[in-house]
Design a protein around this motif. Structure first.
Motif, short mmCIF file in Angstrom:
data_model
loop_
_atom_site.label_atom_id
_atom_site.label_comp_id
_atom_site.label_asym_id
_atom_site.label_seq_id
_atom_site.Cartn_x
_atom_site.Cartn_y
_atom_site.Cartn_z
N TYR A 1 0.99 -1.22 0.05
CA TYR A 1 0.01 -0.12 -0.14
C TYR A 1 1.05 1.28 -0.15
CZ TYR A 1 -4.47 -2.63 0.58
OH TYR A 1 -5.46 -3.12 0.80
N PRO B 1 -8.77 10.87 -3.58
CA PRO B 1 -9.58 9.83 -2.80
C PRO B 1 -8.87 8.47 -2.47
CG PRO B 1 -11.06 10.71 -4.15
CD PRO B 1 -9.87 11.33 -4.78
N MET B 2 -8.21 7.93 -3.83
CA MET B 2 -7.59 6.90 -3.85
C MET B 2 -6.26 6.89 -3.22
SD MET B 2 -7.76 5.79 -7.78
CE MET B 2 -7.00 4.39 -7.83
N THR C 1 -5.76 8.86 -0.41
CA THR C 1 -6.08 8.88 0.98
C THR C 1 -6.42 7.76 1.55
OG1 THR C 1 -6.97 11.04 0.37
CG2 THR C 1 -7.86 9.86 2.52
N GLN C 2 -7.20 6.82 0.47
CA GLN C 2 -7.38 5.49 1.08
C GLN C 2 -6.07 4.55 0.96
OE1 GLN C 2 -10.06 3.10 -1.64
NE2 GLN C 2 -10.98 2.11 0.12
N GLU D 1 -4.50 5.34 4.18
CA GLU D 1 -5.06 4.91 5.48
C GLU D 1 -4.95 3.47 5.68
OE1 GLU D 1 -8.88 8.17 5.64
OE2 GLU D 1 -9.15 6.13 4.48
N LEU D 2 -5.05 2.58 4.67
CA LEU D 2 -5.03 1.27 4.50
C LEU D 2 -3.66 0.76 4.90
CD1 LEU D 2 -7.31 0.28 1.67
CD2 LEU D 2 -7.58 -0.28 3.88
N ASN E 1 -9.80 3.37 12.03
CA ASN E 1 -10.49 3.97 11.43
C ASN E 1 -11.74 3.46 11.11
OD1 ASN E 1 -12.00 5.42 9.38
ND2 ASN E 1 -10.15 6.27 8.46
N LYS F 1 -14.12 3.36 9.11
CA LYS F 1 -14.41 3.12 7.78
C LYS F 1 -13.99 1.58 7.40
CE LYS F 1 -12.24 6.18 5.25
NZ LYS F 1 -11.89 7.27 4.25
N TYR F 2 -13.19 1.03 8.30
CA TYR F 2 -12.51 -0.18 7.97
C TYR F 2 -12.87 -1.28 8.97
CZ TYR F 2 -10.26 2.85 4.60
OH TYR F 2 -9.77 3.70 3.73
#
Length: 77
Positions: free
Chosen positions: A10, A49-50, A52-53, A56-57, A72, A74-75
């Motif tokens: 990532y 946004p990709m 950002t994701q 985060e991942l 987070n 979201k996950y």
């Protein structure tokens, strides 16, 4: 593949996205063509946004098993 390995993947993908976004922003600053500006802005809007994701991942997979690590929402299920 372990979560630590996934985290590194990532992070590597995030580096590539950062480079591409920097390149698109430079092209945007250098152009005066309205159609080109629209296409570049659209591409930047999709890639941001990709990135950002990816960040985060990468963080989530790097620290997933650590006690007290804030995950987070979201996950999480």
């Amino acid at each position: 593949m372990t979560l630590k390995q996934m985290s590194r993947e990532y992070e590597a993908s995030a580096v590539l996205l950062r480079r591409r976004l920097r390149q698109l922003r430079q092209e945007l600053a250098a152009t005066a063509d309205k159609d080109e500006i629209w296409h570049l802005q659209r591409r930047i809007a999709v890639l941001t946004p990709m990135l950002t994701q990816m960040n985060e991942l990468a963080d989530l997979t790097a620290h997933y098993y650590e006690r007290g690590y804030y995950r987070n929402e979201k996950y999480t299920l």
